[in-house]
Scaffold this active site. Structure first.
Site, PDB file in Angstrom:
ATOM      1  N   GLY A  21       0.831  -1.196   0.000  1.00  0.00           N
ATOM      2  CA  GLY A  21       0.000   0.000   0.000  1.00  0.00           C
ATOM      3  C   GLY A  21       0.863   1.243   0.000  1.00  0.00           C
ATOM      4  O   GLY A  21       2.081   1.189   0.197  1.00  0.00           O
ATOM      5  N   SER A  22       0.221   2.384  -0.229  1.00  0.00           N
ATOM      6  CA  SER A  22       0.938   3.650  -0.265  1.00  0.00           C
ATOM      7  C   SER A  22       0.092   4.728   0.374  1.00  0.00           C
ATOM      8  O   SER A  22      -1.141   4.749   0.225  1.00  0.00           O
ATOM      9  CB  SER A  22       1.290   4.034  -1.709  1.00  0.00           C
ATOM     10  OG  SER A  22       2.078   5.201  -1.745  1.00  0.00           O
ATOM     11  N   MET A  25       2.841   9.667   3.316  1.00  0.00           N
ATOM     12  CA  MET A  25       4.230   9.795   3.738  1.00  0.00           C
ATOM     13  C   MET A  25       5.163   8.766   3.103  1.00  0.00           C
ATOM     14  O   MET A  25       6.362   8.978   3.042  1.00  0.00           O
ATOM     15  CB  MET A  25       4.331   9.673   5.264  1.00  0.00           C
ATOM     16  CG  MET A  25       3.629  10.779   6.018  1.00  0.00           C
ATOM     17  SD  MET A  25       4.420  12.378   5.733  1.00  0.00           S
ATOM     18  CE  MET A  25       3.359  13.436   6.726  1.00  0.00           C
ATOM     19  N   LYS A  42       8.468   0.112   5.338  1.00  0.00           N
ATOM     20  CA  LYS A  42       7.923   1.432   5.012  1.00  0.00           C
ATOM     21  C   LYS A  42       9.049   2.279   4.424  1.00  0.00           C
ATOM     22  O   LYS A  42      10.049   2.561   5.092  1.00  0.00           O
ATOM     23  CB  LYS A  42       7.368   2.113   6.264  1.00  0.00           C
ATOM     24  CG  LYS A  42       6.861   3.536   5.980  1.00  0.00           C
ATOM     25  CD  LYS A  42       6.640   4.327   7.260  1.00  0.00           C
ATOM     26  CE  LYS A  42       5.335   3.948   7.916  1.00  0.00           C
ATOM     27  NZ  LYS A  42       5.007   4.869   9.051  1.00  0.00           N
ATOM     28  N   ASP A 136      -1.894   8.296  17.937  1.00  0.00           N
ATOM     29  CA  ASP A 136      -2.650   8.205  16.689  1.00  0.00           C
ATOM     30  C   ASP A 136      -3.380   6.871  16.610  1.00  0.00           C
ATOM     31  O   ASP A 136      -3.332   6.174  15.591  1.00  0.00           O
ATOM     32  CB  ASP A 136      -1.727   8.388  15.487  1.00  0.00           C
ATOM     33  CG  ASP A 136      -2.504   8.736  14.209  1.00  0.00           C
ATOM     34  OD1 ASP A 136      -1.947   8.541  13.110  1.00  0.00           O
ATOM     35  OD2 ASP A 136      -3.665   9.188  14.313  1.00  0.00           O
TER      36      ASP A 136
END
Length: 749
Positions: A21-22, A25, A42, A136
């Site tokens: 996924g993208s 950031m 990442k 978060d």
């Protein structure tokens, strides 16, 4: 999804397999370590690499994620925050995010909702215990794995005592799931801000919408600060707990530990409530009651943990040679208990072996209830420096009288006094170790361990079995060692001690070699059957070769293993015994070798779904199916097989029938074990957290707190607890050892 044109082929030496996924950031890729372990990497977008503020935040993310236990989070495997294009590799967690689950399948309810709530509260507890605030917590940062919920993405987390990174005009977070103090005074954000976010998450999980949802993030932020939450659709039994989490003032909210108590007191099925809103079953769910169980006898006094004496007599006997290749395990399922096996008139101890204790040796004096402490014993704590300071490995130990022999990682072997933790000698290894390979074993006068060559060594074997004098640590002899045991047996043990003899695989992986453990003199050699590669497996006093074809070994897909009984005097192999695989040898029960059968989903192992029992004398194999597939770390003690799940669930199985004896949820995540003795089973994690369970029903007897920072998400680790009489010696991350009286464990909390 597949890699795209322009995607890198590898990052930091990790070959990429797919794009996961993208986001705004960075992009997340699926990759593999050299041992075959899947990781998520990442990779930060290039435009942020020159942003100094972003680099600070990314360094904070890496540091925070490294601190937190891997059982309820994605453990950090590697990172390069200072690279031209920064990246971080974490354990790959299989499963959908909570956000996707709710979007595709709708809200959670009943027992499923309760399990989620408890799992997330446990995650917060561990995050906060190491001084980190996540900041978060939202549906997209919770992954619903088969082992339970996992919290990911520490991108804006921080240490409690760290200055908050703020930029004028920028709100960092997700307003519908942020706390009032995050929106009003970011520098005042503490652990109870995460508790507020957890309250919003639970309401969202139960209803499909957040308690402060609005048409815009600005209105949502206003409602978080000024309005009461919308909780009408939250089950009544859960609503009161959620309301306490959503208090506007942080001091009005429970801590993560207090929240766990509230959640565990909820009925097992949150939907089962009467007209007054009271749970139909207020009694605590027996699966979680142990967290607050008190022993029938008064709580023992907390022992004082004292540092061990300095290593004045350490002897470095390492010889550097280049490590040319590494193995990719077919299934990480190393299982072991340190045991005493009698053979050839010499007491032989095996680390990571399958001897008496794992096969039900009731006469093992070290494991008998009521055993004494070593003379002069006091609780102790010791760290053993290895040849590689950058390898955060663990040791494994075996007890032999007053001596404790340990090895693993950058340590070939060390001798430690069991009574006080003082070191007598240490032999170091300079190279990068193979994960899971620790001590080979010991006899009365010899200790045997693994040595891995330094990467800058010009020539020589990548790994060796090294024999050391038990009294002095002086090197007696060494021999190159083969390295295919994991592919064949699913466990990392390329050599074993049987009686006064050590059996190894030669460097070309073509034959067994047996030597006198002390002199190194070869007593016999035995070639592998044509076209196969083999590993030694002990069956009590007997020896069996477990073999697989070269094709299956090279493909890391051993589906048809074959067993050959080995004549201990000559090394001759008897007629083959075929076993339905994949299968992992566990230990011995009633003279039969017990293997767990691995359930495969496509090419991926998904746990254990059967038991095979092999009688080498009659050459018969009996099979039993398990009622379900059990994923986790297997172990065996006293003729019972145990599987400990990544989130702490321990299940006891009867190998003769496959029947489940009992199942117990523990607070020890990523536990390995068991070690059996002093009337208990001991499981522990890389953090040094230990739980003692009753062998009869799994009832928790006591649990200790973590001792060191460690990643507890791994599976397949061998047992970390060793018994020296009544003394428990526990191996933890960073080559840490500590010991205490099993009858006086350190007080939890």
């Amino acid at each position: 999804m597949s890699l795209r044109a322009g995607d890198p082929a590898e990052i930091g030496g990790y070959p990429l397999e797919a794009r996961l996924g993208s986001g705004g950031m960075g992009t997340v890729f699926l990759a593999r370590t050299s041992s075959g372990r899947p990781v998520a990497i990442k990779l930060i977008h290039p435009q942020f690499a020159a942003d100094d503020e972003f680099r600070i935040r990314f360094r904070q993310e890496v540091a925070a994620a490294r601190q937190v236990s891997g059982a309820f989070t994605a453990a950090v495997v590697d990172a390069a925050p200072e690279a031209e294009q920064p990246w971080m590799a974490t354990t790959y967690i299989q499963g959908h995010t909570l956000a996707r689950h709710i979007a595709t399948k709708g809200p959670l309810s009943g027992a499923e909702l309760r399990r989620l709530a408890i799992g997330l509260a446990e995650a917060l507890r561990d995050i906060h215990r190491v001084g980190v605030v996540h900041r978060d917590l939202k549906p997209a940062n919770v992954v619903l794995s088969p082992e339970g919920p996992r919290v990911i993405d520490f991108g804006i987390s921080r240490a409690v005592d760290q200055q908050t990174l703020t930029v004028t005009g920028r709100v960092i977070g997700t307003p519908p799931f942020m706390s009032p103090e995050q929106l009003q005074a970011p520098r005042d954000v503490g652990p109870r801000s995460d508790v507020f976010s957890l309250g919003t998450l639970l309401a969202y999980s139960a209803t499909g919408h957040g308690p402060f949802d609005a048409e815009s993030p600005y209105i949502a932020a206003y409602q978080v600060v000024h309005r009461e939450p919308s909780l009408e659709d939250v089950p009544v039994a859960l609503r009161t707990v959620v309301e306490s989490c959503l208090a506007k003032e942080p001091n009005g909210r429970p801590s993560a530990d207090e929240l766990l108590v509230l959640l565990r007191d909820l009925p097992t099925d949150l939907d089962q409530i009467d007209a007054r809103g009271v749970g139909a079953g207020r009694t605590r769910d027996m699966a979680t009651e142990h967290h607050f169980a008190t022993p029938a006898t008064p709580a023992p006094a907390t022992p004082t943990i004292t540092p061990a004496a300095p290593d004045a007599g350490s002897a470095d006997t390492a010889i550097g040679r280049r490590l040319r290749r590494r193995r990719r395990p077919a299934f990480a399922a190393a299982v072991a208990v340190a045991v005493a096996a009698i053979g050839g008139g010499v007491a032989a101890l095996t680390a990571g072996g399958f001897g008496g204790n794992s096969g039900g040796d009731k006469d093992n004096s070290l494991a008998r209830q009521g055993a004494a402490l070593p003379d002069g014993f006091k609780p102790w704590h010791e760290t053993v420096p290895g040849g590689r300071e950058d390898i955060p490995d663990e040791l494994r130990c075996i007890a032999h009288g007053d001596a404790l022999f340990c090895g693993g990682g950058g340590v070939v072997a060390t001798r430690i006094r069991a009574r006080d933790g003082s070191r007598v000698w240490t032999a170091k290894s300079p190279g990068v170790p193979v994960n899971g390979m620790h001590l080979v074993g010991a006899t009365d006068d010899t200790v045997l361990g693994y040595r891995f060559a330094a990467q800058n060594a010009p020539q020589g074997p990548p790994s060796e079995v090294v024999a050391l004098d038990a009294k002095t640590g002086r090197e007696l002899w060494s021999v190159p060692s083969g390295a295919q045991s994991t592919a064949v047996t699913g466990r990392t043990q390329d050599a074993m001690v049987t009686g006064s003899v050590v059996v190894t695989v030669d460097a070309s992986n073509s034959r067994f070699e047996a030597r006198n453990a002390h002199s190194g003199q070869v007593t016999w050699t035995s070639p592998f059957p044509a076209g196969t590669q083999c590993a030694p497996v002990p069956v009590g006093p007997q020896l069996v070769a477990m073999c697989a074809t070269n094709t299956e070994v090279n493909a890391f897909a051993v589906r048809h293993p074959t067993l050959y009984p080995v004549d201990r005097a000559s090394g001759a192999l008897s007629r083959p015994i075929e076993v339905n695989g994949p299968a992992v040898p566990m230990g011995v029960a009633n003279g039969r070798l017990v293997l767990l059968q691995v359930h495969m989903e496509g090419t991926d192992p998904a746990g254990y779904n059967g038991v095979a029992r092999v009688d080498p004398a009659s050459r018969k194999v009996a099979y039993s199916r398990l009622a379900e597939t059990y994923a986790g770390t297997p172990g065996m003690a006293d003729s019972t097989v145990y599987v400990s799940g990544q989130a702490g669930l321990v299940t006891a199985l009867d190998p003769a029938t496959g029947r489940k004896k009992w199942s117990r949820q523990t607070g020890v995540e990523g536990a390995a074990g068991p070690a059996a003795g002093a009337g208990a089973l001991y499981f522990s994690s890389a953090t040094g957290r230990v739980v003692a369970l009753s062998p009869d029903n799994g009832k928790p007897l006591w649990t200790t707190d973590p001792q060191v920072d460690g990643l507890t998400g791994q599976q397949g680790a061998s047992p970390r607890v060793t018994l020296a009489g009544r003394a428990l010696i526990v191996a933890a991350a960073k080559n840490t050892l500590f010991a205490f009286d099993a009858q006086k464990p350190p007080k939890s909390g």
